[in-house]
Design an enzyme around this catalytic site. Structure first.
Site, short mmCIF file in Angstrom:
data_model
loop_
_atom_site.label_atom_id
_atom_site.label_comp_id
_atom_site.label_asym_id
_atom_site.label_seq_id
_atom_site.Cartn_x
_atom_site.Cartn_y
_atom_site.Cartn_z
N SER A 164 -9.68 7.14 -12.94
CA SER A 164 -10.67 7.80 -12.09
C SER A 164 -10.08 9.10 -11.54
O SER A 164 -9.57 9.91 -12.33
CB SER A 164 -11.11 6.86 -10.96
OG SER A 164 -12.31 7.32 -10.37
N ASP A 421 -18.93 2.19 -18.07
CA ASP A 421 -18.49 2.87 -16.85
C ASP A 421 -19.49 3.96 -16.46
O ASP A 421 -19.79 4.84 -17.28
CB ASP A 421 -17.11 3.48 -17.08
CG ASP A 421 -16.55 4.18 -15.86
OD1 ASP A 421 -17.12 4.01 -14.76
OD2 ASP A 421 -15.53 4.88 -16.00
N HIS A 446 -14.96 0.60 -15.40
CA HIS A 446 -14.12 1.67 -14.89
C HIS A 446 -12.63 1.34 -15.08
O HIS A 446 -12.12 0.39 -14.52
CB HIS A 446 -14.43 1.86 -13.40
CG HIS A 446 -14.07 3.20 -12.86
ND1 HIS A 446 -14.33 4.38 -13.53
CD2 HIS A 446 -13.47 3.58 -11.69
CE1 HIS A 446 -13.93 5.41 -12.81
NE2 HIS A 446 -13.40 4.95 -11.69
#
Length: 479
Positions: A164, A421, A446
């Protein structure tokens, strides 16, 4: 903000100590790390302030480090949460360490967790300005360089990891400091989005697609539920009373602003459930929580009741200990329309999204199942000027790192993205060169690939991790 910081920070630190202990137990076979501190400059770019320093936290795990053979350093680049929280959710590094004889380090990002450059009024205008991507990258560059020198390990190659926002930082470390970082894994890193390119597919479109994968009927039931929600929210106090009852809010809905906050509370729940849509049970959630939320929609005659149960799953978890929901504490409206979180870490992320890490998420009820809601640069600017007194710089990260054209000058970065995701559309999905491999994970939410191996892993994530191993092994052998 500053008035609330002290109490929240104290409570959060105590909670994190407990969470850290639990995470140590949950990561099978992993001994607790050494908790260490590094003396770091507050401002790397202003010589007038450089006598000012702060203590930056990092976790070190050297169980398998083959120092005599110049074993690699696996460096997890901390992001928008305390490093204790991050440690237990990235077991892939520990799975790799014995194979590569690697030292594992998790470094905490400035202004998150316990790594606060200023202990009093950290979010005041004269202090918070040093919360930038550039300062964070400089922190990591200085830490790596000094620790290698301190340990007499200057020949050990460095591999950065992150998922991320840390995934973006991992890639940028390799791009900005290629003489310090030898290679990088950037998982679920929405670099394209923060460079200013449109997300394709958009965030909430992928959330909707996840519901459709669970059952093709779910998105339309959710659309009906949201329509019913808006009808009640526009029906005065009688409608507010019904919403309060259905969603079990602790403090009743009494006005349009609070009804809108409840709506965004639902957005936040589904946005986050899609990110953590993992194939096995985790600390607080069932396997494939989107499937569970979808079943709530299917199994209730009243679609709005199903919507309430689905949102409640995120805030209540599998334990279901809450009898009502304090929506003001559980969700804080902020610059990031996918949610900033709560407490000091949430304030820090809010500032970053207001200053440099700029992106926009909107909904249209056509390609997604959510009510139409537009959030653009004008909305963000108004919010940021009111909240922080700053104006967003949407072009800066593209200028700083070269945007997509700048990737042609980079090398040895793995970009991985899961097709489940919501951040998929903001990632690097097309391979630019042989040294910038792209790995797409069919059943991945994710940065699932950064989690440790699990019996419930789908074959697609097993294959992805094997490819990542292959690239790291190949690149390390060529060094």
């Amino acid at each position: 903000i500053n008035a609330e910081y002290g109490g929240l920070h104290y409570l959060q630190m105590n909670i994190r100590l407990f969470v850290l202990f639990i995470l140590f137990l949950s990561v099978q076979g992993i001994d607790p790390p050494k908790v260490l501190w590094f003396t770091q400059y507050v401002d790397h770019y202003n010589v007038e302030t450089q006598p000012q320093t702060f203590q930056q936290k990092y976790l070190l795990w050297d169980k398998y480090w083959n120092k005599t053979a110049n074993g690699p350093i696996f460096f997890y680049v901390g992001g928008e949460s305390g490093i204790d929280d991050t440690w237990g959710h990235n077991g892939f590094l520990f799975d790799l360490a014995p194979e590569f004889g690697a030292l594992v380090i998790f470094a905490e990002h400035r202004f998150y967790g316990q790594s606060m450059p200023f202990k009093t009024e950290p979010f005041s205008p004269e202090h918070v300005g040093v919360l930038t991507v550039e300062q964070a990258l400089a922190d990591y560059a200085v830490m790596i360089t000094q620790l290698k020198k301190q340990w007499n390990a200057e020949e050990s190659p460095v591999v950065t990891f992150g998922g991320s926002y840390p995934g973006m930082l991992s890639a940028w470390m390799r791009m900005k400091y290629p003489y310090i970082v030898d290679m990088a894994l950037a998982a679920s890193a929405p670099i394209k989005t923060v460079y200013g390119y449109p997300m394709q597919p958009d965030y909430f479109q992928t959330v909707t697609n996840d519901f459709a994968i669970a059952d093709s009927r779910c998105p339309n039931i959710a659309r009906q539920a949201f329509s019913d929600f808006l009808t009640l929210s526009n029906s005065g106090q009688n409608g507010y009373d019904q919403l309060s009852k259905i969603f079990k809010v602790c403090e009743p809905i009494t006005n349009p602003a609070r009804a809108n906050h409840l709506l965004l509370w639902i957005y936040n729940a589904f946005a986050t459930l899609a990110m953590i849509n993992y194939p096995y049970e985790t600390e607080d959630y069932p396997a494939y929580p989107i499937n569970v939320a979808c079943q709530y929609l299917l199994n209730n005659e009243n679609p709005l009741q199903g919507l309430a149960q689905g949102a409640g799953l995120f805030y209540n978890g599998t334990q279901g200990g809450l009898s009502c929901f304090n929506i003001t504490d559980e969700f804080v409206e902020c610059a990031d329309q996918t949610g900033c979180g709560t407490g000091p870490d949430g304030y820090s992320w809010d500032y970053e999204v207001c200053s440099e890490v700029i992106y926009f998420q909107s909904t249209n009820n056509v390609t997604d199942m959510f009510p139409p809601r537009n959030w653009g640069l004008k909305n963000l600017t108004e919010y940021c000027q009111k909240t922080w007194g700053v104006t967003p710089r949407p072009d800066w990260l593209r200028i700083s790192f070269g945007g997509l054209p700048g990737l042609q000058y980079a090398s040895r970065i793995i970009f991985s993205n899961g097709l489940l995701d919501p951040w998929l559309g903001g990632g690097i999905l097309n391979q630019v060169s042989d040294s910038l491999p792209v790995i797409l994970i069919k059943d991945g939410a994710h940065h699932l690939d950064l989690r440790g191996a699990h019996p419930g892993d789908p074959q697609s994530v097993i294959d992805a991790r094997n490819k990542e191993r292959m690239y790291l092994r190949q690149w390390l052998s060529q060094r």
